[in-house]
Design an enzyme around this catalytic site. Structure first.
Site, mmCIF file in Angstrom:
data_model
loop_
_atom_site.group_PDB
_atom_site.id
_atom_site.type_symbol
_atom_site.label_atom_id
_atom_site.label_comp_id
_atom_site.label_asym_id
_atom_site.label_seq_id
_atom_site.Cartn_x
_atom_site.Cartn_y
_atom_site.Cartn_z
ATOM 1 N N HIS A 43 84.126 15.452 -0.549
ATOM 2 C CA HIS A 43 84.959 14.260 -0.610
ATOM 3 C C HIS A 43 84.579 13.346 -1.781
ATOM 4 C CE1 HIS A 43 87.684 11.383 1.334
ATOM 5 N NE2 HIS A 43 86.895 10.478 0.792
ATOM 6 N N LYS A 75 97.891 4.350 -6.283
ATOM 7 C CA LYS A 75 97.139 5.545 -5.908
ATOM 8 C C LYS A 75 97.610 6.037 -4.544
ATOM 9 C CE LYS A 75 92.558 7.485 -5.505
ATOM 10 N NZ LYS A 75 91.651 7.415 -4.383
ATOM 11 N N HIS A 132 94.412 10.615 4.887
ATOM 12 C CA HIS A 132 93.586 10.350 6.064
ATOM 13 C C HIS A 132 93.971 11.372 7.129
ATOM 14 C CE1 HIS A 132 90.984 6.845 7.677
ATOM 15 N NE2 HIS A 132 90.363 7.541 6.782
ATOM 16 N N GLU A 174 80.921 3.782 7.724
ATOM 17 C CA GLU A 174 82.233 3.708 7.095
ATOM 18 C C GLU A 174 83.079 2.607 7.731
ATOM 19 O OE1 GLU A 174 84.011 7.610 6.840
ATOM 20 O OE2 GLU A 174 82.558 8.212 5.329
ATOM 21 N N GLN A 186 85.388 -0.415 8.112
ATOM 22 C CA GLN A 186 86.502 -0.736 7.223
ATOM 23 C C GLN A 186 86.472 -2.202 6.794
ATOM 24 O OE1 GLN A 186 89.199 1.830 6.663
ATOM 25 N NE2 GLN A 186 87.293 2.858 7.168
ATOM 26 N N ASP A 196 98.452 11.776 -7.321
ATOM 27 C CA ASP A 196 98.657 12.980 -6.513
ATOM 28 C C ASP A 196 97.706 13.007 -5.350
ATOM 29 O OD1 ASP A 196 96.110 14.409 -7.001
ATOM 30 O OD2 ASP A 196 96.821 14.424 -9.066
HETATM 31 N N1 ADP Z 1 93.925 15.148 -7.633
HETATM 32 C C1 ADP Z 1 93.510 14.200 -8.478
HETATM 33 N N2 ADP Z 1 94.137 14.009 -9.623
HETATM 34 C C2 ADP Z 1 93.743 13.046 -10.449
HETATM 35 N N3 ADP Z 1 92.768 12.205 -10.204
HETATM 36 C C3 ADP Z 1 92.111 12.341 -9.081
HETATM 37 C C4 ADP Z 1 92.461 13.343 -8.172
HETATM 38 N N4 ADP Z 1 91.677 13.253 -7.117
HETATM 39 C C5 ADP Z 1 90.879 12.211 -7.363
HETATM 40 N N5 ADP Z 1 91.149 11.655 -8.546
HETATM 41 C C6 ADP Z 1 90.512 10.470 -9.090
HETATM 42 O O1 ADP Z 1 89.143 10.533 -8.847
HETATM 43 C C7 ADP Z 1 88.634 9.238 -8.513
HETATM 44 C C8 ADP Z 1 87.858 9.272 -7.249
HETATM 45 O O2 ADP Z 1 88.731 9.514 -6.188
HETATM 46 P P1 ADP Z 1 88.444 9.017 -4.719
HETATM 47 O O3 ADP Z 1 87.081 9.410 -4.357
HETATM 48 O O4 ADP Z 1 89.517 9.516 -3.847
HETATM 49 O O5 ADP Z 1 88.565 7.470 -4.916
HETATM 50 P P2 ADP Z 1 88.116 6.345 -3.877
HETATM 51 O O6 ADP Z 1 86.651 6.432 -3.806
HETATM 52 O O7 ADP Z 1 88.600 5.097 -4.501
HETATM 53 O O8 ADP Z 1 88.757 6.673 -2.590
HETATM 54 C C9 ADP Z 1 89.808 8.331 -8.473
HETATM 55 O O9 ADP Z 1 89.892 7.652 -9.677
HETATM 56 C C10 ADP Z 1 90.961 9.240 -8.338
HETATM 57 O O10 ADP Z 1 92.114 8.638 -8.885
#
Ligand code: ADP
Ligand code: MG
Lengths: 80, 736, 229, 80
Positions: free
Chosen positions: B45, B87, B91, B308, B310, B489
């Protein structure tokens, strides 16, 4: 000291949530289910040590906030 | 302190090699807290270890991109000093376990990602996939998820303006709940997460920390005693009221110069927020956990670092502004605590009750996070369309009735009426159109928003499906008159350790990447959700695409409904009658087979630019993209939306009527116009195929000489499936 | 005319109604934070929609007991017009300025859609610009809009002409199908005895701008400006 | 026969409603109020006449419909 408060809808006030539960229980195959009523159950920790004072105070909380007298009744128990 | 045994390492989801690498740069055995920290930082994750290598294929740049992937959300410039921050995030698993709270906290999480960057959320979207409607759990999940999304978004006062919802048995054990938030910020006031300024204060704001959602893998650890299970709910309860206060308080503080960096505490809470802030800023962070507001007694450093809970945020602020900041959070009655400071050591140092619970160098923790080149294989070709499918085709009108009342095409009104889609007073294009349109407050500029993917296409051919998902999003924005700008995405797949699943992922990324390049449609943010599998059965590959575009003036916003009698109905783009992987094939012929319709990206772009031109020049009065269900379903939707019927010409010679009316060829739009000749002339000049297929009028649909289908009947069929289905839900939805 | 919009924690239609008021008034209303019990004199007080205090316990219950409400009640008793929309209506009943209560929707789900309401009386500062019996298309968006009052109260409301709006079919018929929440006698809005306090569930501020698809809500604000200028 | 069911959030699960009530009671001037927790209280009329059978049945209702074991506990009393 802990107070346990039950807030229930007054008799005669329709209870859509209770009805939905009754309906759902029927759908799930539970037979013989009559009226269902849903209310709120609130537990309050109190610093108070005297039961009578505690009850009087919770009485006031119910009248002022916890229940809406137009539609609800309440019952108070003081535990411990 | 317990010894770090191999079993404990395994329970934390680390391979022996990963553990050895961590121990290597740490130079000693880790503490339990340190093990917890590395386990979440290196989890799929947080580390994107299976997907990272492939995500790099996506184009992320364009002149209008202010911030691409890597921050809490993507940021694009929409002109006049304004930026859109957006974004999408999943979930999925929590929503399967506790649909109401799982979906609600998903919405809460994505909104925090957006307002962390200084943007006020102005619209929410949701992309949902459920199992077979006949599966015993489906209704309950639909009811809970929809109520949860509404419950959170409605309370926040952010309109939920659209989304999508499909049903397929492949989601029986793994539903998908993907939530998207779009926010608006001044282009020169974007907030980032890189910590800076040795001596600056690290501040914790929002809700108190409880034992919520602490890494499930560690539950069995003897350290926690026998009641570990009871102590550790893995599902969080959302508190939209607190989040609304947090939103307002953060935006208020963001109008001052107090904040140096800010990061929400999402997955992996305090751990990932502090590590990310330190790592991006190349600094160290010291945390004093005794100062963290907690809502339970006796919490250990391990628990506080991994909670975690919220509705929390971590900020780096200038110490001389601390009192100003505190006053703002007091006004909003939220917790505010200085929990640490920025150092020049490059280390994350965590102290509690006089002891050092963790002391880890941040740079290697991030730089040495594992990245895997997982083995993958190309997806096999789908089974062919049964040779007798057309021979057994029912009459066109019968097929249309069935399609319009089928789970994937029936009206979603039952869903969107549970969402406040009008609050904030700027919703111009309400749910039900091709893309939602919201007005930029106080201006005439419009923002179009959509989410799209057709998982059955991705299953049949991941590359084509990836292309199609992007193209459809672009098309939907175009159909309301918008100029498509950028993409977020949400990559939802099965177990990446299986080469065939990894092959789906790679294929979808390749297709998406190609389409994004061809359409000038950069990916600025996203999320990956893997391991969506139950008992070895994976979901359909589901790369959900969220996308935005702009309209210079909302009076251009085009809608799908027919506007008047006697207009010509024109299809733009070529119709070849592709029935492979179509809804007609699945719902009417009973076969999930055949290749998906190919996407010709050059033709796509030409047709889209042509349509947008027509809209901007006021040459058409209705427009709808042709998607699931093909031409006739699109006509029916336009007729129902405008409450005006149509008379359609027969299928052209050489095409089977079912292929003509229900084929799902891509790159097509239906429009209505009073001047078909002018439209044809413009199309010829632009090199775009167009064809008049009928005219509007009356109160029924007349197709190919068949008996007319009354709109009233069709409307009832279309509107009643979902409410009818949900009426049999066996329970009151669990609510707040 | 001067108007104040009271902002409670998690009010969320405060800006929306301020925009609609400003369009009619030609100036911005005063935004009053719930802890500011001593706000300047105004000609109209608006309690906006939203989820004050998360609607926890009961919708409007906590806001009704906040310090600013004591002042609103004082002014309402002196005759200052008070308009409560959606959560504002819930707060007004909880505060005792209007009779009855707003219970969970009969369908149990939150409902956001355009409904039709009939103007039952034009004899108030809020409804003077409408024609009696006019049918308006206005959105609702609530979870607790199911108006309840005992029989005697309902009779009194009817008898005194204090029902402001009823949910109806587009042709004006009062039917169960036109009622989005199960409200007694299809009641969408009511007045106090002096008709200076109005509470209603539909959101007139949401359809007061042609670009958003309708303007039936606009006359309420125009009428107020005309009456209170 | 009547069943009285209390559905409460498990220990450790955030209770935003309870928290808000505690806060509001403080604002109203009630001192000494500690933790407040809000749950549901459901009354069900049953045709059943045997206490043990009634309890077993309500037990099933709770597991299947009235409570979500992931976040909630329940307690059953059979009255009369
Ligand atoms: N499938 C994807 N395509 C493009 N960017 C991605 C993708 N998955 C994650 N990212 C980018 O990687 C970063 C980390 O994602 P994530 O861990 O989900 O963010 P957050 O910790 O804010 O929930 C974010 O900037 C997200 O936009
Ligand atoms: Mg984030």
């Amino acid at each position: 000291m802990k107070a346990r408060v039950h807030v229930t809808l007054k008799k005669g006030v329709l209870d859509p949530q209770g009805q939905a539960i009754a309906h759902a229980l029927g759908t799930l195959g539970f037979a013989g289910v009559g009226d269902v009523r849903q209310g709120k159950y609130i537990e309050i920790e109190l610093a108070e040590t005297d039961r009578a004072t505690a009850r009087a105070r919770v009485e006031k909380m119910c009248a002022q906030l916890l229940a809406n007298p137009v539609i609800e009744d309440y019952a108070i128990e003081i535990a411990e | 302190m317990s010894a770090i045994t191999p079993a404990l390492v395994a329970e934390h989801g680390l391979t022996p090699e990963e553990y050895a690498r961590f121990r290597g740069f740490l130079g000693r055995d880790p503490t339990l807290t340190e093990l917890g920290i590395v386990s979440v930082m290196w989890s799929e994750h947080c580390s994107y270890k299976s997907s990272k290598r492939w995500l790099r294929l996506l184009p992320t740049e364009a002149p209008w991109v202010i911030c691409g992937p890597g921050e809490n959300a993507g940021v694009v410039d929409i002109g006049d000093g304004r930026a859109v921050v957006f974004k999408m995030e999943s979930h999925n698993h929590p929503s399967f376990i506790e649909p109401y709270q799982g979906a609600a906290t998903g919405v809460g999480g994505i909104m925090r990602d957006v307002f962390t960057m200084g943007a006020r959320p102005i619209a929410n979207m949701n992309a949902l996939r459920f199992g077979d409607p006949a599966h015993p759990k489906t209704r309950h999940l639909v009811a809970g998820v929809v109520a949860g999304i509404g419950g959170y978004g409605n309370c926040m006062g952010v309109p939920t303006v659209g989304g999508e919802c499909n049903f397929h048995p492949a989601y029986n054990g793994n539903i998908l709940v993907n939530a998207m938030t779009v926010g608006l910020a001044p282009a020169d006031r974007i907030f980032y997460s890189a910590a800076a300024g040795v001596g600056n204060a690290v501040v914790y704001v929002g809700s108190k920390t409880g034992r919520d959602g602490i890494h499930g893998a560690t539950m069995a650890s003897a350290e926690f005693g026998a009641d570990a299970e009871a102590k550790r709910p893995t599902v969080q309860v959302g508190d939209p009221f607190t989040e609304k206060l947090l939103l307002e308080a953060c935006l208020e503080l963001m109008r001052t110069d107090a904040i140096v960096a800010i990061q929400d505490m999402g997955a992996a809470g305090l751990t990932s927020s502090s590590v990310e802030m330190a790592s991006k800023g190349g600094v160290g962070i010291e945390l004093d956990l005794d100062r963290v507001p907690v809502r339970e007694t006796g919490m250990t450093p391990y628990e506080i670092m991994l909670s975690e809970s919220q509705e929390r945020m971590l900020m780096v602020i200038r110490p001389e502004r601390a009192e100003l900041a505190r006053a703002i959070f007091d006004k909003w009655e939220l917790d505010f605590a200085i929990v640490g400071r920025i150092t020049d050591t490059g280390r994350l140092v965590v102290r509690m009750r006089g002891a050092v619970a963790a002391d880890i160098p941040v740079a290697p923790l991030v730089a040495e996070a594992p990245v895997y080149e997982r083995p993958w294989v190309r997806s096999p070709a789908p089974p062919p369309v049964p040779a007798d499918a057309l021979a057994r085709a029912p009459a066109i009108d019968a097929a249309l009735r069935r399609l319009m009342g089928s789970p994937d095409l029936a009206s979603r009104r039952w869903i969107w009426e549970q969402y406040d889609h009008m609050v904030m007073g700027d919703t111009v294009g309400r749910p039900g159109g091709d893309a939602a349109v919201v007005r930029i407050h106080g201006t005439r500029q419009g923002l179009a928003i959509t989410t799209d993917v057709t998982p059955r296409y991705c299953q049949a051919d991941p590359v084509e499906g990836g292309r199609q998902a992007v193209a459809e999003a672009w098309r939907n924005l175009t159909a309301v008159g918008a100029t498509p700008l950028a993409v977020t995405d949400n990559m939802n797949f099965g177990n990446p350790e299986k080469p065939e699943i990894m092959g789906q992922f790679v294929g979808c990324i390749e297709g998406m990447s190609e389409a994004c390049r061809a359409l000038d449609f950069p990916v600025v943010s996203g999320n990956v959700s893997l391991y969506n599998e139950t008992m070895g059965k994976a979901i359909l590959p589901t790369p959900a695409i969220g996308a935005i575009g702009t309209l210079p003036d909302i009076s251009f916003a085009m809608t799908v409904g027919f506007k008047r009698d006697g207009a010509r109905i024109v299809v733009i783009g070529a119709t070849r009658g592709h029935l492979g992987a179509s809804l007609w094939l699945r719902e009417i012929a009973g076969a999930e087979a055949g290749p998906p319709p190919p996407v010709d990206l050059a033709a796509e772009r030409k047709a889209g630019d042509f349509v947008r031109g027509l809209i901007r020049d006021g040459r058409i009065d209705a427009c709808h993209d042709v998607a699931d269900g093909g031409l006739l379903v699109a006509v029916a939707e336009m007729a129902l939306a405008g409450r005006i019927g149509a008379v359609l010409d027969p299928a052209p010679a050489g095409l089977h009527p079912a292929a003509w009316f229900f084929g799902e060829d891509q790159g097509r739009y239906l429009v209505t116009t009073g001047d078909a000749d002018l439209l044809a002339a413009r199309a010829a000049a632009a090199g775009v195929p167009v064809m008049v297929i009928g005219r509007t009028g009356g109160s029924s649909l007349t197709v190919d000489g068949a008996p007319p289908i009354s709109l009233a009947d069709l409307g009832t069929i279309h509107e009643s499936w979902l409410p009818g289905y949900m009426a049999a839900e066996a329970g009151p939805v669990q609510t707040e | 005319m001067k108007a104040a919009v009271i902002v409670f924690p998690a009010s969320n239609c405060d800006r929306d109604v301020a925009v609609a008021l400003a369009a009619s008034m030609g100036r911005d209303p005063l935004m009053v934070w719930h802890r500011d019990a001593d706000f300047p004199a105004v000609d109209l007080i608006v309690l906006p929609g939203g989820f004050s205090y998360g609607d926890y316990l009961r919708a409007g219950a906590m806001a009704a007991r906040s310090p600013v409400m004591a002042e609103v009640i004082r002014r309402a008793r002196r005759g200052v017009p008070v308009l409560g929309i959606c959560n504002g209506f819930q707060i007004l009943t909880e505060a005792g300025l209007l009779p009855g209560a707003l219970m969970r929707n009969a369908g149990l789900a939150f409902v956001c859609r355009d409904v039709h309401i009939r103007v039952e009386t034009t004899d108030s500062v809020f409804t003077r610009r409408y024609a009696k019996g006019a049918i308006l298309r206005i959105p609702v968006a609530h979870h607790d809009g199911n108006y309840f009052a005992d029989r005697a109260t309902l009779e009194a409301l009817e008898g005194d002409g204090r029902i402001a709006f009823r949910y109806v079919e587009p042709d004006g018929r009062v039917t169960a199908a036109a009622n989005p929440n199960g409200a007694a006698r299809n009641i969408a809005g009511i007045f106090n005895t002096t008709r200076t306090v109005l509470g209603l569930m539909p959101h007139p501020e949401r359809l007061a701008d042609p670009l958003l698809g309708g303007t039936d809500g606009r006359a309420m604000f125009d009428g107020l400006v005309e009456a209170l200028a």
